[in-house]
Write an enzyme that holds these catalytic residues in place. Sequence first.
Site, PDB file in Angstrom:
ATOM      1  N   GLY A   1       0.804  -1.160   0.123  1.00 41.61           N
ATOM      2  CA  GLY A   1       0.009   0.043   0.096  1.00 41.61           C
ATOM      3  C   GLY A   1       0.729   1.121  -0.025  1.00 41.61           C
ATOM      4  O   GLY A   1       1.313   1.719   1.040  1.00 41.61           O
ATOM      5  N   ALA A   2       1.242   1.773  -1.290  1.00 42.06           N
ATOM      6  CA  ALA A   2       2.143   2.843  -1.420  1.00 42.06           C
ATOM      7  C   ALA A   2       1.525   4.130  -1.271  1.00 42.06           C
ATOM      8  O   ALA A   2       1.738   5.235  -2.005  1.00 42.06           O
ATOM      9  CB  ALA A   2       2.934   2.554  -2.715  1.00 42.06           C
ATOM     10  N   GLY A   3       0.268   4.227  -0.808  1.00 43.32           N
ATOM     11  CA  GLY A   3      -0.826   5.514  -0.428  1.00 43.32           C
ATOM     12  C   GLY A   3       0.148   6.328   0.519  1.00 43.32           C
ATOM     13  O   GLY A   3       0.987   6.343   0.566  1.00 43.32           O
ATOM     14  N   ALA A   4      -0.598   6.994   1.016  1.00 44.53           N
ATOM     15  CA  ALA A   4      -0.364   8.530   1.874  1.00 44.53           C
ATOM     16  C   ALA A   4       0.706   7.775   2.931  1.00 44.53           C
ATOM     17  O   ALA A   4       1.518   8.022   3.615  1.00 44.53           O
ATOM     18  CB  ALA A   4      -1.571   9.110   2.396  1.00 44.53           C
TER      19      ALA A   4
ATOM     20  N   GLY B   1       1.387   4.741   3.423  1.00 42.36           N
ATOM     21  CA  GLY B   1       2.590   3.542   3.211  1.00 42.36           C
ATOM     22  C   GLY B   1       3.912   4.576   2.646  1.00 42.36           C
ATOM     23  O   GLY B   1       5.177   4.247   3.166  1.00 42.36           O
TER      24      GLY B   1
ATOM     25  N   ASP C   1       2.105  -2.049  -4.483  1.00 40.98           N
ATOM     26  CA  ASP C   1       0.801  -1.548  -4.750  1.00 40.98           C
ATOM     27  C   ASP C   1       0.202  -2.115  -5.831  1.00 40.98           C
ATOM     28  O   ASP C   1       0.740  -2.847  -6.791  1.00 40.98           O
ATOM     29  CB  ASP C   1       0.814   0.162  -4.632  1.00 40.98           C
TER      30      ASP C   1
ATOM     31  N   ARG D   1     -14.168   4.406  11.487  1.00 38.50           N
ATOM     32  CA  ARG D   1     -13.053   3.323  10.903  1.00 38.50           C
ATOM     33  C   ARG D   1     -13.610   2.192  10.515  1.00 38.50           C
ATOM     34  O   ARG D   1     -13.449   1.441   9.753  1.00 38.50           O
ATOM     35  CB  ARG D   1     -12.026   3.185  11.809  1.00 38.50           C
TER      36      ARG D   1
ATOM     37  N   ASN E   1     -11.928  -3.355   3.443  1.00 33.87           N
ATOM     38  CA  ASN E   1     -10.472  -3.634   3.693  1.00 33.87           C
ATOM     39  C   ASN E   1     -10.314  -5.132   4.084  1.00 33.87           C
ATOM     40  O   ASN E   1      -9.126  -5.586   4.145  1.00 33.87           O
ATOM     41  CB  ASN E   1     -10.068  -2.756   4.849  1.00 33.87           C
TER      42      ASN E   1
ATOM     43  N   ASN F   1      -7.316   0.019   8.583  1.00 36.23           N
ATOM     44  CA  ASN F   1      -8.539  -0.038   9.624  1.00 36.23           C
ATOM     45  C   ASN F   1      -9.833  -0.758   9.051  1.00 36.23           C
ATOM     46  O   ASN F   1      -9.776  -0.977   7.863  1.00 36.23           O
ATOM     47  CB  ASN F   1      -9.124   1.451   9.603  1.00 36.23           C
TER      48      ASN F   1
ATOM     49  N   ASP G   1      -2.079   7.067  18.746  1.00 34.55           N
ATOM     50  CA  ASP G   1      -3.003   7.791  19.516  1.00 34.55           C
ATOM     51  C   ASP G   1      -2.085   8.225  20.957  1.00 34.55           C
ATOM     52  O   ASP G   1      -2.494   9.275  21.608  1.00 34.55           O
ATOM     53  CB  ASP G   1      -3.835   6.746  20.297  1.00 34.55           C
TER      54      ASP G   1
ATOM     55  N   ARG H   1      -0.653  11.621  19.817  1.00 34.87           N
ATOM     56  CA  ARG H   1      -1.682  12.772  19.966  1.00 34.87           C
ATOM     57  C   ARG H   1      -2.198  13.046  21.200  1.00 34.87           C
ATOM     58  O   ARG H   1      -2.335  14.154  21.394  1.00 34.87           O
ATOM     59  CB  ARG H   1      -3.135  12.026  19.055  1.00 34.87           C
TER      60      ARG H   1
ATOM     61  N   HIS I   1      -8.410   1.053  18.927  1.00 34.93           N
ATOM     62  CA  HIS I   1      -8.195   2.433  17.913  1.00 34.93           C
ATOM     63  C   HIS I   1      -9.366   2.753  17.370  1.00 34.93           C
ATOM     64  O   HIS I   1      -9.482   2.586  15.732  1.00 34.93           O
ATOM     65  CB  HIS I   1      -7.011   1.998  16.858  1.00 34.93           C
TER      66      HIS I   1
HETATM   67  N1  LIG Z   1      -3.784   2.115  12.170  1.00 35.15           N
HETATM   68  C1  LIG Z   1      -3.795   3.465  12.224  1.00 35.15           C
HETATM   69  O1  LIG Z   1      -3.532   4.278  13.264  1.00 35.15           O
HETATM   70  C2  LIG Z   1      -3.940   4.137  10.870  1.00 35.15           C
HETATM   71  C3  LIG Z   1      -3.588   5.381  10.702  1.00 35.15           C
HETATM   72  C4  LIG Z   1      -3.799   6.121   9.324  1.00 35.15           C
HETATM   73  C5  LIG Z   1      -4.427   5.295   8.196  1.00 35.15           C
HETATM   74  N2  LIG Z   1      -4.748   4.032   8.537  1.00 35.15           N
HETATM   75  C6  LIG Z   1      -5.501   3.262   7.629  1.00 35.15           C
HETATM   76  O2  LIG Z   1      -4.484   2.870   6.690  1.00 35.15           O
HETATM   77  C7  LIG Z   1      -5.068   2.667   5.345  1.00 35.15           C
HETATM   78  C8  LIG Z   1      -4.334   3.347   4.363  1.00 35.15           C
HETATM   79  O3  LIG Z   1      -4.484   4.757   4.400  1.00 35.15           O
HETATM   80  P1  LIG Z   1      -3.990   5.688   3.260  1.00 35.15           P
HETATM   81  O4  LIG Z   1      -4.273   7.071   3.855  1.00 35.15           O
HETATM   82  O5  LIG Z   1      -2.465   5.404   3.115  1.00 35.15           O
HETATM   83  O6  LIG Z   1      -4.879   5.249   2.072  1.00 35.15           O
HETATM   84  P2  LIG Z   1      -4.397   5.538   0.571  1.00 35.15           P
HETATM   85  O7  LIG Z   1      -5.748   5.556  -0.436  1.00 35.15           O
HETATM   86  O8  LIG Z   1      -3.712   6.707   0.466  1.00 35.15           O
HETATM   87  O9  LIG Z   1      -3.438   4.315   0.147  1.00 35.15           O
HETATM   88  C9  LIG Z   1      -3.836   2.982   0.105  1.00 35.15           C
HETATM   89  C10 LIG Z   1      -3.042   2.318  -1.067  1.00 35.15           C
HETATM   90  O10 LIG Z   1      -3.487   0.861  -0.862  1.00 35.15           O
HETATM   91  C11 LIG Z   1      -3.455   0.394  -2.181  1.00 35.15           C
HETATM   92  N3  LIG Z   1      -4.150  -0.856  -2.274  1.00 35.15           N
HETATM   93  C12 LIG Z   1      -5.673  -1.185  -2.372  1.00 35.15           C
HETATM   94  N4  LIG Z   1      -5.496  -2.452  -2.190  1.00 35.15           N
HETATM   95  C13 LIG Z   1      -4.633  -3.007  -2.405  1.00 35.15           C
HETATM   96  C14 LIG Z   1      -4.126  -4.304  -2.604  1.00 35.15           C
HETATM   97  N5  LIG Z   1      -4.944  -5.436  -2.686  1.00 35.15           N
HETATM   98  N6  LIG Z   1      -2.701  -4.862  -2.870  1.00 35.15           N
HETATM   99  C15 LIG Z   1      -1.933  -3.718  -2.661  1.00 35.15           C
HETATM  100  N7  LIG Z   1      -2.339  -2.256  -2.593  1.00 35.15           N
HETATM  101  C16 LIG Z   1      -3.393  -1.979  -2.484  1.00 35.15           C
HETATM  102  C17 LIG Z   1      -4.081   1.452  -2.930  1.00 35.15           C
HETATM  103  O11 LIG Z   1      -3.720   1.403  -4.508  1.00 35.15           O
HETATM  104  C18 LIG Z   1      -3.515   2.738  -2.443  1.00 35.15           C
HETATM  105  O12 LIG Z   1      -2.334   3.249  -2.974  1.00 35.15           O
HETATM  106  C19 LIG Z   1      -6.573   3.011   5.608  1.00 35.15           C
HETATM  107  O13 LIG Z   1      -7.470   1.763   5.937  1.00 35.15           O
HETATM  108  C20 LIG Z   1      -6.461   4.011   6.722  1.00 35.15           C
HETATM  109  O14 LIG Z   1      -7.824   3.956   7.380  1.00 35.15           O
HETATM  110  C21 LIG Z   1      -4.686   3.344   9.757  1.00 35.15           C
HETATM  111  O1  LIG Z   2      -8.691   8.176  11.414  1.00 31.95           O
HETATM  112  C1  LIG Z   2      -8.515   7.539  10.459  1.00 31.95           C
HETATM  113  O2  LIG Z   2      -9.433   7.099  10.008  1.00 31.95           O
HETATM  114  C2  LIG Z   2      -7.180   7.100  10.519  1.00 31.95           C
HETATM  115  C3  LIG Z   2      -6.324   6.714  11.205  1.00 31.95           C
HETATM  116  O3  LIG Z   2      -6.879   5.518  11.989  1.00 31.95           O
HETATM  117  C4  LIG Z   2      -5.865   7.462  12.487  1.00 31.95           C
HETATM  118  O4  LIG Z   2      -6.130   7.763  13.446  1.00 31.95           O
HETATM  119  O5  LIG Z   2      -5.392   8.671  11.751  1.00 31.95           O
END
Ligand SMILES: NC(=O)c1ccc[n+]([C@@H]2O[C@H](COP(=O)([O-])OP(=O)(O)OC[C@H]3O[C@@H](n4cnc5c(N)ncnc54)[C@H](O)[C@@H]3O)[C@@H](O)[C@H]2O)c1
Ligand SMILES: O=C(O)C[C@H](O)C(=O)O
Length: 308
Positions: A7-10, A12, A32, A88, A95, A120, A148, A151, A175
Site C-alpha cells: 500500500g504505497a498510498g499516503a 505507506g 501497490d 473506521r 479492507n 482500518n 494515539d 496525539r 483504535h
Molecule cells: N492504524 C492507524 O493508526 C492508521 C492510521 C492512518 C491510516 N490508517 C489506515 O491505513 C489505510 C491506508 O490509508 P492511506 O491514507 O494510506 O490510504 P491511500 O488510499 O492513500 O493508500 C492506500 C493504498 O492501498 C493500495 N491498495 C489497495 N488495495 C491493495 C491491494 N490489494 N494490494 C496492494 N495495494 C492495495 C491503493 O492502491 C492505495 O495506493 C486505511 O485503511 C486507513 O484507514 C490506519
Molecule cells: O482516522 C483514521 O481513519 C485514520 C487513522 O486511524 C488515524 O487515527 O489517523
Amino acid sequence: MKVTIVGAGAVGASCAEYIAIKDFASEVVLLDIKEGYAEGKAMDLMQTASLNGFDTKISGTTGDYSRTANSDIAVITSGIPRKPGMTREELIGINAGIVKDVAANLIKHSPNVILIVVSNPMDTMTYLVHKITDLPKERIIGMGGALDSARFKYRLAEALGAPISDVDGMVIGGHSDTGMVPLARHATRNSVKVSEFLSADRLSQVVEDTKVGGATLTKLLGTSAWYAPGAAVSALVQAIACDQKKLFPCSVLLNGEYDLKDICIGVPVILGRNGIEKIVKVDLDQAEKDKMQESAEGVRKTNSLLQV
Ligand SMILES: NC(=O)c1ccc[n+]([C@@H]2O[C@H](COP(=O)([O-])OP(=O)(O)OC[C@H]3O[C@@H](n4cnc5c(N)ncnc54)[C@H](O)[C@@H]3O)[C@@H](O)[C@H]2O)c1
Ligand SMILES: O=C(O)C[C@H](O)C(=O)O
C-alpha cells in the site's frame, strides 16, 4: 534488514520516508496494485536520498510479491481510508478482503516475517490476520496506540503550555473514536502528574480531543492523516529492526491479560527483534478497567462482522 510496505498510498509512502530518513534499514520495497504507483513513489523517495543523507534502497513494484521475498518486517497499509463523517469500522467491508489477500501473499514469500497491520478498522484487521494465518502471535502487531499516544502527548503539551518533550502519556484500548483509553491518571510532565497542573475539566477535554484525533484530521484533510501515522509505524519498525526493547501500546492478541481473551486490542508491549517480546501489565483502577472492557466490547462487535 529488509522491510516491505504493501500500500504505497499516503501512510505507506510516509512510513517509507521516515524509515529511510532514520537510515537503519538496508532495503524498503513498496508494493501497490495501482499500475506504476509504487515504482513512482520509490523513485521520488530515492531522489531525496542525496538531499536527506540516507543509503536505504527503496524500490517499488506493481503486485509482484516475489520482490518482497525474505522480508524481515512487512507493513500492511493497503486499503481504503475513511472520508469525513465516517467511522473506521465502516471500512471493514472492503479492507477485510484486501488485508486477507495481502497477508497471505506476504507470508508465502517471507515465512519468517513480522507483520505490522495498519489498515482500518485496525484492531479487527489484526485479529483477522491471526485467524487466517498460522504466524506465531508475537509476529502480528497492530499499530494504533503509538499514534494515539503521540496525539495524547500533543494535546497534553497544548493544555500545559509545555514542550512535548516534557510530556509523557499513553493510550490503550481500541483504535476507534469511542474506544480509546487515554491513561490521564498516569500522564506526567517531567515525572510530575499532569493533574497537578490541569483541572479535571481541562484534562477530560484533552482526553476527548485525543479520542477523536483521527476524525478531527479527516474532517480537515478530506481523507485520513498520514504524517503521524507514518512516523508511528516507522518507530515500531525501528524498535523491531534495531532490537530496541522499546515500550509501545500495540494491538496484540490477548489470552487472559487485562482480563481479555481472543481479541486484539491496544496494550503496552515491549518490541524487539522477535516482535512482541512481552505484554506489560499496568495497574489500572476500576474506572480504567471498566473503560477497557467497554472498549473491548466495541472491538468484539466489529470482529463479529468478519467472515472467517
Ligand atoms: N492504524 C492507524 O493508526 C492508521 C492510521 C492512518 C491510516 N490508517 C489506515 O491505513 C489505510 C491506508 O490509508 P492511506 O491514507 O494510506 O490510504 P491511500 O488510499 O492513500 O493508500 C492506500 C493504498 O492501498 C493500495 N491498495 C489497495 N488495495 C491493495 C491491494 N490489494 N494490494 C496492494 N495495494 C492495495 C491503493 O492502491 C492505495 O495506493 C486505511 O485503511 C486507513 O484507514 C490506519
Ligand atoms: O482516522 C483514521 O481513519 C485514520 C487513522 O486511524 C488515524 O487515527 O489517523
